[in-house]
Design a protein around this motif. Sequence first.
Motif, PDB file in Angstrom:
ATOM      1  N   ILE A   1       0.835  -1.198   0.000  1.00  0.00           N
ATOM      2  CA  ILE A   1       0.000   0.000   0.000  1.00  0.00           C
ATOM      3  C   ILE A   1       0.871   1.249   0.000  1.00  0.00           C
ATOM      4  CG2 ILE A   1      -0.280  -0.098   2.528  1.00  0.00           C
ATOM      5  CD1 ILE A   1      -2.937   1.140   0.101  1.00  0.00           C
TER       6      ILE A   1
ATOM      7  N   VAL B   1       0.667   4.062  -2.934  1.00  0.00           N
ATOM      8  CA  VAL B   1       0.324   5.469  -2.750  1.00  0.00           C
ATOM      9  C   VAL B   1       1.501   6.360  -3.138  1.00  0.00           C
ATOM     10  CG1 VAL B   1      -0.359   7.201  -1.068  1.00  0.00           C
ATOM     11  CG2 VAL B   1      -1.398   4.968  -1.012  1.00  0.00           C
TER      12      VAL B   1
ATOM     13  N   LEU C   1       1.741   6.593  -6.861  1.00  0.00           N
ATOM     14  CA  LEU C   1       0.681   7.442  -7.398  1.00  0.00           C
ATOM     15  C   LEU C   1       1.014   8.914  -7.219  1.00  0.00           C
ATOM     16  CD1 LEU C   1      -2.209   7.948  -8.470  1.00  0.00           C
ATOM     17  CD2 LEU C   1      -2.985   7.781  -6.115  1.00  0.00           C
ATOM     18  N   VAL C   2       1.413   9.252  -5.984  1.00  0.00           N
ATOM     19  CA  VAL C   2       1.713  10.656  -5.706  1.00  0.00           C
ATOM     20  C   VAL C   2       2.863  11.135  -6.584  1.00  0.00           C
ATOM     21  CG1 VAL C   2       2.574  12.231  -3.940  1.00  0.00           C
ATOM     22  CG2 VAL C   2       0.797  10.595  -3.381  1.00  0.00           C
TER      23      VAL C   2
ATOM     24  N   VAL D   1       1.704  11.561 -10.234  1.00  0.00           N
ATOM     25  CA  VAL D   1       0.867  12.743 -10.393  1.00  0.00           C
ATOM     26  C   VAL D   1       1.715  14.003 -10.325  1.00  0.00           C
ATOM     27  CG1 VAL D   1      -0.914  14.104  -9.269  1.00  0.00           C
ATOM     28  CG2 VAL D   1      -1.242  11.672  -9.593  1.00  0.00           C
ATOM     29  N   SER D   2       2.683  14.004  -9.403  1.00  0.00           N
ATOM     30  CA  SER D   2       3.430  15.246  -9.235  1.00  0.00           C
ATOM     31  C   SER D   2       4.375  15.518 -10.402  1.00  0.00           C
ATOM     32  CB  SER D   2       4.179  15.255  -7.902  1.00  0.00           C
ATOM     33  OG  SER D   2       4.952  14.095  -7.806  1.00  0.00           O
TER      34      SER D   2
ATOM     35  N   LEU E   1      -2.189   8.564 -15.977  1.00  0.00           N
ATOM     36  CA  LEU E   1      -2.147   7.142 -15.657  1.00  0.00           C
ATOM     37  C   LEU E   1      -2.664   6.316 -16.826  1.00  0.00           C
ATOM     38  CD1 LEU E   1      -3.565   7.312 -12.039  1.00  0.00           C
ATOM     39  CD2 LEU E   1      -1.188   7.351 -12.767  1.00  0.00           C
TER      40      LEU E   1
ATOM     41  N   LEU F   1      -3.262  -3.985  -5.120  1.00  0.00           N
ATOM     42  CA  LEU F   1      -3.159  -2.632  -4.578  1.00  0.00           C
ATOM     43  C   LEU F   1      -2.395  -1.697  -5.506  1.00  0.00           C
ATOM     44  CD1 LEU F   1      -2.581  -3.175  -0.793  1.00  0.00           C
ATOM     45  CD2 LEU F   1      -4.470  -2.024  -1.915  1.00  0.00           C
TER      46      LEU F   1
ATOM     47  N   SER G   1      -4.259  -0.990  -8.640  1.00  0.00           N
ATOM     48  CA  SER G   1      -5.440  -0.137  -8.427  1.00  0.00           C
ATOM     49  C   SER G   1      -5.069   1.334  -8.429  1.00  0.00           C
ATOM     50  CB  SER G   1      -6.087  -0.431  -7.073  1.00  0.00           C
ATOM     51  OG  SER G   1      -6.671  -1.679  -7.073  1.00  0.00           O
ATOM     52  N   PHE G   2      -3.911   1.624  -7.823  1.00  0.00           N
ATOM     53  CA  PHE G   2      -3.576   3.028  -7.666  1.00  0.00           C
ATOM     54  C   PHE G   2      -2.869   3.615  -8.871  1.00  0.00           C
ATOM     55  CE2 PHE G   2      -4.462   2.005  -3.308  1.00  0.00           C
ATOM     56  CZ  PHE G   2      -5.076   3.147  -2.874  1.00  0.00           C
ATOM     57  N   THR G   3      -2.312   2.770  -9.726  1.00  0.00           N
ATOM     58  CA  THR G   3      -1.561   3.326 -10.843  1.00  0.00           C
ATOM     59  C   THR G   3      -2.263   3.088 -12.172  1.00  0.00           C
ATOM     60  OG1 THR G   3      -0.262   1.295 -10.885  1.00  0.00           O
ATOM     61  CG2 THR G   3       0.694   3.169  -9.742  1.00  0.00           C
ATOM     62  N   ALA G   4      -3.445   2.469 -12.132  1.00  0.00           N
ATOM     63  CA  ALA G   4      -4.153   2.190 -13.381  1.00  0.00           C
ATOM     64  C   ALA G   4      -4.934   3.410 -13.832  1.00  0.00           C
ATOM     65  CB  ALA G   4      -5.093   1.012 -13.198  1.00  0.00           C
ATOM     66  N   GLY G   5      -5.128   3.484 -15.122  1.00  0.00           N
ATOM     67  CA  GLY G   5      -5.948   4.548 -15.670  1.00  0.00           C
ATOM     68  C   GLY G   5      -6.209   4.287 -17.129  1.00  0.00           C
ATOM     69  N   ASP G   6      -7.031   5.120 -17.733  1.00  0.00           N
ATOM     70  CA  ASP G   6      -7.268   5.050 -19.165  1.00  0.00           C
ATOM     71  C   ASP G   6      -7.772   3.676 -19.606  1.00  0.00           C
ATOM     72  OD1 ASP G   6      -7.425   6.257 -21.583  1.00  0.00           O
ATOM     73  OD2 ASP G   6      -5.392   5.757 -22.198  1.00  0.00           O
ATOM     74  N   GLY G   7      -8.639   3.086 -18.807  1.00  0.00           N
ATOM     75  CA  GLY G   7      -9.261   1.836 -19.225  1.00  0.00           C
ATOM     76  C   GLY G   7      -8.449   0.592 -18.936  1.00  0.00           C
TER      77      GLY G   7
END
Lengths: 270, 386
Positions: free
Chosen positions: A117, A121, A124-125, A128-129, A134, A209, A212-218
């Motif tokens: 976890i 996180v 992800l942070v 994003v920064s 994603l 985990l 989940s936090f790094t997935a995106g765009d389908g």
Amino acid sequence: MNIAPSAAKPSFSWQFVVTLLMYGFMYIPILILAFYSFNAERFSANWGGFSLRWYVSLLNDSRIQSALLDSLRVAFTAVAVSAVLGTMMAVGLAKYRFPGKGLYRGISYLPLIIPDIAIAVATLVFLVSIGLSLNIWTIIAAHIVFCLAYIAVVVSTRLTGLNPHLEEAALDLGATPLQAFMKVLLPELMPAIFSGCLLAFVLSMDDLLIASFTAGDGANTLPMEIFSRVKTGVKPDINALSVILILVSGFLAFLSEYIRFRSERRRFRQ
Amino acid sequence: MPPTNLRNSRLLHRASLGSATSRRHFLQFSAAALSGVALSNCARNLSNAGSSPASSPTNSTANKTLHIYTWANYTDDELLRGFQDRTGIQVVVDTFDSNETMLTKMQGGGGKAYSIIYPSDYMVEKMIADEMVAPLDQSRLQGTDRWLPQWQDPVYDPGNAHSMPVVWGTTGLIFDPGRVSDPIKGWDYIWQNVDQLSRRITLINDVREVMGATLKYLGYSLNSTKPAEIEAAYNELLKLKPAIASFITNGWEDQLASGDLTVSMAYSQDAIYLIEESPNLQYIVPETGSSLWTDTMVIPKTAPNVDAAYEWLNYMLDPENSAKMVERLKIATPNEAAFEKLPTNLQQDQNLFPSKAILAKSEGIAPVPQAITDLYERYWTQLTSS
């Protein structure tokens, strides 16, 4: 090497019992799972007769299939990249002395002990920064982090058991450093690289985990799809999927062992 | 059986730490809490500083795609294709497995692509308090006047100002009518037959659901804040203790189907799904009323494509689409206009749509003051650990 056989072995030794227990412990759940994937009933409590209905329902479920494809894509790419980087890292750490080496080694193995976890996180942070959006590649990048550590650890342990003079001998005999690495060191490391890859592959397929936090765009990996479905109910077609995955990976493992066996025999003949 | 005991993270906030929440839940929960406080601030600062242009990505293509973040099984290909045919907007669906995962990801800044999110009731409340969701512009929505009465002014979001309810369900009892002496209508059956039901019932592993059901049985509010009422509910539950096999939310299915359990307390969604497989089972919403849960749609403040988000909300408000969605996915809609478009067999499906009389007695679980929460938790711990 021949160890003198100990006097008339009892037919039923405790080693045999322990081995049997261990194998049972590891494989009976899988056998039960495989068995019930052919159950016509929804519940494992009742046996409703042999049926392929869950396999059919799996074939008709395009979401599961695309999730499986995403998972495989992530796992294969992450493991392939980590195999190269992890091997290089392990070899480099074993061969060279440089300031901060201990620190480097410690940090590179950190992903093994940091909880998922926290990695999830933090990744992800970080993503994003730096302004990355994603998608499936961010999952792959995040998975490389821990795959790399696992492969490097496994390869390192193998390296410590190797005779360091082999490579030096190759160099003495006129091989270039690259040749010595490719023809002497790498074949010796292959089993370790391979088992490290298997370990990393399984962990990557299994990860919920971090994905989940790094997935995106389908992009949607298999564990994400399954756990999200738990809310509305998971059907035994997941059992069917597991059986297929076990068979396929078993086949792949068999194939690679076979290839290794053949090449080893060829080597001995020469 | 596939993984159990996980589905219910939706309701995790109500579960006491003392109860058997799994390790993963605890992690998710603490992650949500921790990262919410510490990391998101830092992420927000960093990203606000660096990526103001990123929030308006290539406009021409962005308007043609809508990213939504939802539960699996709340959308299917037909729904997405219908939307694309109508608006020309392509939908990309990402799924989450718990509200806590979704919240953490949004707070970490990983949800900038999403223009529609599907949080559950309690999570909407939290997201509104954290100023993460944008108020809905009611003038851009058509058909919001046809909610069933319980969703016209829900406790979690007064006046539906920030969210649009999309799926709801109840908590009730599931059993095999062939195995019980008289037809079960509500909770009174359990209390009257404690002797025959020795270790043959399961209750949901959630303090507010179980205490709430008992409060309802006694004729009080589900969200009672009166210590005397709560104590009365606890005493009633104590009488039930010999009958309770365990407190589990999922995982009773096999035993119920095989007859090892007689009655299980369950969420309607689980029950409906189970009955499809074992038609001999029956689900009832207790006549004294039950708790209602709702999953909603919101537009986050960071939504890159607000226009497409409103298109989506309107598409989901369309009674035709909602009705078809209910038929295909077997989920209940709070949209009365859509309800009227359903075939009669679904309209009369008491599992999906309990009668209005029962609905009128049911309530959503609302937050209570901290002191009362502690009281609930204390009784719950005494009950589950004794």
